[in-house]
Design an enzyme around this catalytic site. Structure first.
Site, short mmCIF file in Angstrom:
data_model
loop_
_atom_site.label_atom_id
_atom_site.label_comp_id
_atom_site.label_asym_id
_atom_site.label_seq_id
_atom_site.Cartn_x
_atom_site.Cartn_y
_atom_site.Cartn_z
N CYS A 28 0.87 -1.17 0.00
CA CYS A 28 0.00 0.00 0.00
C CYS A 28 0.91 1.23 0.00
CB CYS A 28 -0.94 -0.02 1.21
SG CYS A 28 -0.10 -0.02 2.80
N ALA A 29 0.47 2.33 0.56
CA ALA A 29 1.26 3.56 0.51
C ALA A 29 2.54 3.47 1.33
CB ALA A 29 0.42 4.74 1.00
#
Length: 315
Positions: A28-29
């Site tokens: 993810c981020a």
């Protein structure tokens, strides 16, 4: 000391028990997300001591390693190479071996993109049925306000289906889903001439001349193929940019370049090619309809669902 994504990926893989223990890996981020076969062999304390790792925890059977924005993309790419897993080009079997691309795997890949969209389309279809039942079945005359509300409920998903497809494709191939959403919205932007208005002669396409090339650009309302391509292309481009752009500029430049290049490729390459394919298919269908004994009509009837699903229908 500068963080080395290759070394970090190697040490993380070792802490997870080696490539034989890894089933899949995404990110993810800020976090590397890993699924493993046997969680008991994971060296949790050793994981936290790895340079570049800011933390580690497990949630719902998924093991997450906190690495930070920008750096996580590079570590994930190296980790996938070392572990022999990918985020789109091929599926991973239960024993961790990469499955070769085949007709079956390609079909599964396409179905994985469209399965998340099906519930929305089913819900919209039910709403269409409810509206038809009220109006045609019970003879209820809806006020203009209620009719507008029903139109929003029944038409939105199909009008903006490129947004759904671009989102799902981008997510499937390992890109940022939010970029897929924005690219899909750009395809149906009201600033572009509406595709069906152009087909029906109500509006004119945007015209661009590049030497001998004359390109006509329209929106892609209800079209699937451009959105599918852009989702795939954007995901691949984004991952490549993460590898070459410095971490400090990653959050700024990667989305900017991904959106810019993907949209231009979609409008100026895929769009004209698709328009040519549509014209060729239309000419072929019109020719088939002239065949004797209704042969062309039968063939067209058999293909109409496929043509509708990709936005290629004769108006």
């Amino acid at each position: 000391m500068k963080k080395d994504p290759v070394k970090t990926a190697q040490e993380i893989l070792k802490a997870f028990g080696g490539k034989e223990n890894v089933i899949s890996a995404t990110h993810c981020a800020t976090r590397l997300r890993v699924e493993v076969k046997d969680a008991s062999v994971i060296d949790e304390e050793g994981m936290k001591e790895i340079q570049g790792v800011a933390g580690y925890f497990s949630k719902s059977g998924q093991h997450q390693v906190i690495l930070g924005t920008g750096f996580v993309n590079k570590v994930c790419a190296e980790f996938q190479k070392l572990a022999g897993v990918t985020a789109g080009d091929a599926e991973v079997t239960e024993n961790g071996e990469k499955e070769k691309l085949s007709f079956q795997s390609a079909t599964k890949m396409i179905s994985d993109i469209f399965i998340p969209i099906i519930p929305v389309l089913l819900a919209t279809g039910i709403l269409m049925g409810v509206r038809s039942l009220l109006v045609n079945g019970f003879g209820i005359e809806l006020s203009p306000s209620f009719d507008t509300v029903f139109s929003v409920l029944t038409d939105t998903a199909y009008t903006f289906i490129p947004v759904l497809v671009a989102w799902s494709a981008c997510k499937k191939f390992g890109g940022s889903p939010i970029l897929g959403i924005v690219l899909g919205l750009m395809l149906v932007s009201p600033t572009l001439p509406n595709k069906w208005d152009v087909v029906n002669g109500v509006a004119d396409p945007l015209s661009f001349v590049f030497g001998p090339l004359h390109l006509n650009i329209t929106g892609y309302q209800s079209s699937v193929i451009p959105a599918l391509f852009m989702g795939f292309f954007a995901a691949k481009l984004e991952k490549k940019l993460h590898q070459v752009i410095p971490d400090i500029l990653d959050m700024l430049l990667v989305p900017f370049l991904t959106l810019l290049v993907s949209l231009l490729a979609g409008l100026f390459v895929v769009g004209p090619v698709l328009s040519g394919v549509e014209k060729g298919m239309t000419d072929l269908i019109l020719m088939m309809l002239k065949l004797p004994f209704g042969i062309g009509g039968i063939a067209y009837g058999g293909l109409i669902q496929i043509l509708c699903s990709v936005g290629m229908i004769i108006q």
